[in-house]
Design a protein around this motif. Structure first.
Motif, PDB file in Angstrom:
ATOM      1  N   CYS A  80      -1.132 -21.576   8.426  1.00  0.00           N
ATOM      2  CA  CYS A  80      -2.591 -21.752   8.344  1.00  0.00           C
ATOM      3  C   CYS A  80      -3.012 -23.147   7.886  1.00  0.00           C
ATOM      4  N   LYS A  81      -2.088 -23.901   7.295  1.00  0.00           N
ATOM      5  CA  LYS A  81      -2.301 -25.271   6.827  1.00  0.00           C
ATOM      6  C   LYS A  81      -3.197 -25.381   5.599  1.00  0.00           C
ATOM      7  N   ILE A  82      -3.493 -24.275   4.950  1.00  0.00           N
ATOM      8  CA  ILE A  82      -4.301 -24.335   3.721  1.00  0.00           C
ATOM      9  C   ILE A  82      -3.557 -25.137   2.657  1.00  0.00           C
ATOM     10  N   CYS A  83      -2.254 -24.928   2.555  1.00  0.00           N
ATOM     11  CA  CYS A  83      -1.452 -25.665   1.578  1.00  0.00           C
ATOM     12  C   CYS A  83      -1.456 -27.153   1.886  1.00  0.00           C
ATOM     13  N   GLU A  84      -1.338 -27.483   3.143  1.00  0.00           N
ATOM     14  CA  GLU A  84      -1.313 -28.884   3.573  1.00  0.00           C
ATOM     15  C   GLU A  84      -2.632 -29.581   3.251  1.00  0.00           C
ATOM     16  N   LYS A  85      -3.740 -28.896   3.504  1.00  0.00           N
ATOM     17  CA  LYS A  85      -5.061 -29.490   3.277  1.00  0.00           C
ATOM     18  C   LYS A  85      -5.378 -29.675   1.801  1.00  0.00           C
ATOM     19  N   ASN A  86      -4.789 -28.844   0.938  1.00  0.00           N
ATOM     20  CA  ASN A  86      -5.124 -28.886  -0.485  1.00  0.00           C
ATOM     21  C   ASN A  86      -4.143 -29.676  -1.337  1.00  0.00           C
ATOM     22  N   CYS A  87      -3.038 -30.117  -0.768  1.00  0.00           N
ATOM     23  CA  CYS A  87      -2.050 -30.866  -1.560  1.00  0.00           C
ATOM     24  C   CYS A  87      -2.546 -32.281  -1.833  1.00  0.00           C
ATOM     25  N   PRO A  88      -2.725 -32.662  -3.089  1.00  0.00           N
ATOM     26  CA  PRO A  88      -3.242 -33.992  -3.411  1.00  0.00           C
ATOM     27  C   PRO A  88      -2.218 -35.117  -3.187  1.00  0.00           C
ATOM     28  N   GLU A  89      -0.952 -34.746  -3.025  1.00  0.00           N
ATOM     29  CA  GLU A  89       0.102 -35.742  -2.874  1.00  0.00           C
ATOM     30  C   GLU A  89       0.587 -35.864  -1.429  1.00  0.00           C
ATOM     31  N   ASP A  90      -0.033 -35.108  -0.529  1.00  0.00           N
ATOM     32  CA  ASP A  90       0.390 -35.110   0.868  1.00  0.00           C
ATOM     33  C   ASP A  90       1.889 -34.752   0.980  1.00  0.00           C
ATOM     34  N   ALA A  91       2.304 -33.798   0.131  1.00  0.00           N
ATOM     35  CA  ALA A  91       3.725 -33.458   0.028  1.00  0.00           C
ATOM     36  C   ALA A  91       4.121 -32.230   0.830  1.00  0.00           C
ATOM     37  N   ILE A  92       3.152 -31.610   1.490  1.00  0.00           N
ATOM     38  CA  ILE A  92       3.495 -30.406   2.249  1.00  0.00           C
ATOM     39  C   ILE A  92       2.864 -30.492   3.635  1.00  0.00           C
ATOM     40  N   LYS A  93       3.674 -30.231   4.641  1.00  0.00           N
ATOM     41  CA  LYS A  93       3.230 -30.308   6.022  1.00  0.00           C
ATOM     42  C   LYS A  93       3.612 -29.029   6.753  1.00  0.00           C
ATOM     43  N   VAL A  94       2.780 -28.645   7.714  1.00  0.00           N
ATOM     44  CA  VAL A  94       3.083 -27.495   8.550  1.00  0.00           C
ATOM     45  C   VAL A  94       3.575 -28.011   9.893  1.00  0.00           C
ATOM     46  N   THR A  95       4.816 -27.680  10.206  1.00  0.00           N
ATOM     47  CA  THR A  95       5.429 -28.107  11.459  1.00  0.00           C
ATOM     48  C   THR A  95       5.931 -26.883  12.209  1.00  0.00           C
ATOM     49  N   ASN A  96       5.481 -26.730  13.421  1.00  0.00           N
ATOM     50  CA  ASN A  96       5.891 -25.582  14.224  1.00  0.00           C
ATOM     51  C   ASN A  96       5.629 -24.266  13.493  1.00  0.00           C
ATOM     52  N   PHE A  97       4.423 -24.155  12.931  1.00  0.00           N
ATOM     53  CA  PHE A  97       3.923 -22.947  12.268  1.00  0.00           C
ATOM     54  C   PHE A  97       4.640 -22.615  10.960  1.00  0.00           C
ATOM     55  N   LEU A  98       5.354 -23.575  10.367  1.00  0.00           N
ATOM     56  CA  LEU A  98       6.037 -23.321   9.102  1.00  0.00           C
ATOM     57  C   LEU A  98       5.803 -24.481   8.130  1.00  0.00           C
ATOM     58  N   ALA A  99       5.368 -24.147   6.916  1.00  0.00           N
ATOM     59  CA  ALA A  99       5.134 -25.164   5.893  1.00  0.00           C
ATOM     60  C   ALA A  99       6.456 -25.686   5.353  1.00  0.00           C
ATOM     61  N   GLU A 100       6.529 -26.999   5.128  1.00  0.00           N
ATOM     62  CA  GLU A 100       7.722 -27.637   4.591  1.00  0.00           C
ATOM     63  C   GLU A 100       7.312 -28.593   3.475  1.00  0.00           C
ATOM     64  N   VAL A 101       8.061 -28.583   2.388  1.00  0.00           N
ATOM     65  CA  VAL A 101       7.739 -29.400   1.217  1.00  0.00           C
ATOM     66  C   VAL A 101       8.586 -30.668   1.202  1.00  0.00           C
ATOM     67  N   ASP A 102       7.926 -31.806   1.053  1.00  0.00           N
ATOM     68  CA  ASP A 102       8.618 -33.080   0.874  1.00  0.00           C
ATOM     69  C   ASP A 102       8.886 -33.221  -0.628  1.00  0.00           C
ATOM     70  N   GLN A 103      10.119 -32.961  -1.034  1.00  0.00           N
ATOM     71  CA  GLN A 103      10.452 -32.938  -2.450  1.00  0.00           C
ATOM     72  C   GLN A 103      10.298 -34.294  -3.126  1.00  0.00           C
ATOM     73  N   ASP A 104      10.397 -35.367  -2.364  1.00  0.00           N
ATOM     74  CA  ASP A 104      10.233 -36.701  -2.945  1.00  0.00           C
ATOM     75  C   ASP A 104       8.785 -36.966  -3.353  1.00  0.00           C
ATOM     76  N   LYS A 105       7.846 -36.319  -2.673  1.00  0.00           N
ATOM     77  CA  LYS A 105       6.425 -36.514  -2.978  1.00  0.00           C
ATOM     78  C   LYS A 105       5.869 -35.442  -3.922  1.00  0.00           C
ATOM     79  N   CYS A 106       6.457 -34.270  -3.908  1.00  0.00           N
ATOM     80  CA  CYS A 106       5.928 -33.134  -4.664  1.00  0.00           C
ATOM     81  C   CYS A 106       5.974 -33.372  -6.169  1.00  0.00           C
ATOM     82  N   THR A 107       4.861 -33.102  -6.840  1.00  0.00           N
ATOM     83  CA  THR A 107       4.775 -33.238  -8.295  1.00  0.00           C
ATOM     84  C   THR A 107       4.713 -31.881  -8.989  1.00  0.00           C
ATOM     85  N   ALA A 108       4.875 -30.820  -8.214  1.00  0.00           N
ATOM     86  CA  ALA A 108       4.853 -29.454  -8.758  1.00  0.00           C
ATOM     87  C   ALA A 108       3.552 -29.138  -9.477  1.00  0.00           C
TER      88      ALA A 108
END
Length: 265
Positions: free
Chosen positions: A221-249
């Motif tokens: 749904c990309k809700i996680c992608e739209k709300n991440c302030p660090e641009d650390a999560i992307k939806v690719t091929n209908f699945l969310a993926e976390v960029d651990q280098d950018k994620c601040t938890a």
């Protein structure tokens, strides 16, 4: 000729034959002797001796040879861990720095929360289940929960929990990776403890299809992608993926996910 004489002659013949064969074996062993680096023997002595192949080589002796020849990393033995790597470094004369340990992470939250398409009766093996009409689960990407990873672990570090999903005991896990290799659906992945945010889903089906079979699957749904302030999560091929280098938890994606498929460890 008496019987005693015959026995003596036979014993003498056998003794002589044994002596000749012994001399030949000694000569052959010296002729074909392979000189081994004494460092290899020292490394073998400190290795755990599991011969599990998790290092990617044919047992501890082969790994020791590759390490001494600098064809394998000093920390290549996951069973021995950092302490063993440090001892190997001392033998070879190289310094080893400790890296953060990784453990298998289960990329599926389905289990009993994912519908079964039929009642499977047969061999308790995930590969066997998948070969039968792509598995019994409504999600073809999900965990079959039949314990193939459990049996692949030589250290008893994995069990199937009440949700019919693998559970990893970090106190027993050596991060050898054998469970990852055994899983037919690539449910398991290595993750560091410092990587706190993970998507508990492996499905690339569209949202409508996912919701029809799983209570906690990612619907893209990309809700996680739209709300991440660090641009650390992307939806690719209908699945969310976390960029651990950018994620601040920060946890915003965990709170916003309508399917509760993003986990904060």
């Amino acid at each position: 000729m008496s019987l005693i004489t015959l026995i003596i002659q036979a014993m003498a013949t056998l003794g002589g034959l044994g002596l000749v064969i012994g001399i030949m074996l000694i000569a052959a062993s010296r002729m074909f002797k392979v000189e081994t680096n004494p460092l290899v023997e020292e490394v073998v002595e400190i290795l755990p001796g599991a011969n599990c192949g998790a290092c990617g080589y044919a047992g501890c002796a082969d790994f020791a040879e590759k390490v001494v020849a600098e064809d394998a990393p000093l920390d290549g033995c996951p069973v021995g861990g950092f302490d063993t790597a440090k001892e190997i470094g001392a033998i070879i004369g190289q310094e080893v720095s400790e890296s953060e340990k990784e453990y298998p992470y289960v990329r599926c939250g389905g289990g009993i929360r994912c519908v079964d398409r039929f009642d499977y009766v047969g061999i308790e093996d995930c590969t066997a289940v998948i070969m039968l009409s792509d598995g019994e689960k409504g999600c073809n990407y999900g965990c079959m929960g039949r314990g193939t990873c459990v049996r692949a672990c030589p250290f008893g570090a994995i069990s199937i929990n009440e949700n019919r999903l693998p559970s990893v005991n970090k106190n027993l896990c050596t991060s050898c990776g054998l469970c990852l290799a055994a899983c037919p659906n690539d449910i398991l992945m290595f993750a560091k403890d410092s990587e706190q945010v993970h998507v508990q889903c492996n499905s690339h089906d569209k949202g409508k299809a996912v919701k029809a079979v799983c209570e906690v699957g990612c619907i893209g749904c990309k809700i996680c992608e739209k709300n991440c302030p660090e641009d650390a999560i992307k939806v690719t091929n209908f699945l969310a993926e976390v960029d651990q280098d950018k994620c601040t938890a920060c946890g915003i994606c965990v709170e916003k996910c309508p399917q509760n498929c993003i986990e904060m460890r």
